[in-house]
Enzyme design. Structure first.
Site, PDB file in Angstrom:
ATOM      1  N   HIS A  74      -5.182 -12.681 156.133  1.00 26.51           N
ATOM      2  CA  HIS A  74      -4.877 -11.447 156.377  1.00 26.51           C
ATOM      3  C   HIS A  74      -6.429 -10.337 156.504  1.00 26.51           C
ATOM      4  CE1 HIS A  74      -0.632 -11.467 155.675  1.00 26.51           C
ATOM      5  NE2 HIS A  74      -0.824 -11.139 157.172  1.00 26.51           N
TER       6      HIS A  74
ATOM      7  N   ARG B 195      -2.275 -18.079 163.093  1.00 21.34           N
ATOM      8  CA  ARG B 195      -2.796 -19.928 162.645  1.00 21.34           C
ATOM      9  C   ARG B 195      -2.602 -21.742 163.197  1.00 21.34           C
ATOM     10  NH1 ARG B 195       0.300 -20.637 158.447  1.00 21.34           N
ATOM     11  NH2 ARG B 195       1.741 -18.987 159.363  1.00 21.34           N
TER      12      ARG B 195
ATOM     13  N   LYS C 136      16.791  -2.114 154.779  1.00 19.84           N
ATOM     14  CA  LYS C 136      15.911  -2.336 153.806  1.00 19.84           C
ATOM     15  C   LYS C 136      16.059  -1.322 152.366  1.00 19.84           C
ATOM     16  CE  LYS C 136      14.009  -6.456 155.412  1.00 19.84           C
ATOM     17  NZ  LYS C 136      12.040  -7.032 154.649  1.00 19.84           N
TER      18      LYS C 136
ATOM     19  N   SER D  64       2.111 -15.541 154.049  1.00 15.73           N
ATOM     20  CA  SER D  64       2.560 -14.550 152.753  1.00 15.73           C
ATOM     21  C   SER D  64       4.116 -14.702 153.167  1.00 15.73           C
ATOM     22  CB  SER D  64       2.761 -13.158 153.504  1.00 15.73           C
ATOM     23  OG  SER D  64       2.131 -12.401 154.179  1.00 15.73           O
TER      24      SER D  64
END
Length: 153
Positions: free
Chosen positions: A19, A94, A43, A131
């Site tokens: 990142h 990626r 959440k 991540s």
């Protein structure tokens, strides 16, 4: 001339050297880059505290660069972009799978809002770092510091 502002959205849980590489490579292209941490409203409070800590750590990482802003947000990235005057969304790619997903998302965002997406490809040495992989390694007690940017690096 309008300020060139881009949004770099993601969960960034955690913010990796991949990142950081994308942010550092994108900075010469924009007057301001907003690293925007997407928050899932469903959440729990623990996740909200984790997001706050993430915002603070990324701010610390870029404390010396006034072009970088860090925020948390709810909702659509395009709405945040409009609110902040951003004309671009920055995304990292990626893999081919990432590219296909990002191309579809970029097309929809452009059609609905006119906001363009700029894709930057990960450097080869960062292409395997995600991540989720870093989180999984950490869950097994593996030292993940080689994958996390250090302040003053």
């Amino acid at each position: 001339m309008a300020e060139r502002i881009a949004i770099f959205p993601g969960s960034f849980n955690p913010f990796t050297i991949g990142h950081k590489s994308v942010v550092d490579r994108a900075l010469p292209l924009f007057d301001r880059l907003i690293i925007a941490i997407g928050v899932n409203a469903e959440k729990a409070d623990a996740a909200a505290e984790q997001t706050r800590q993430l915002v603070y750590s990324i701010r610390d990482l870029y404390a010396g660069d006034p072009r970088v802003e860090v925020c948390a947000y709810h909702g659509l990235t395009t709405e945040l972009a409009r609110e902040r005057g951003a004309r671009w969304i920055l995304r990292a790619v990626r893999t081919v799978k990432d590219f296909e997903y990002e191309a579809q998302l970029a097309d929809i965002n452009r059609r609905l809002t006119g906001i363009e997406t700029l894709l930057l490809f990960s450097l080869p040495e960062h292409a395997s770092i995600s991540s989720s992989v870093v989180r999984e390694l950490a869950s097994y007690g593996v030292d993940t510091s080689p994958f996390i940017p250090q302040i003053n690096q």
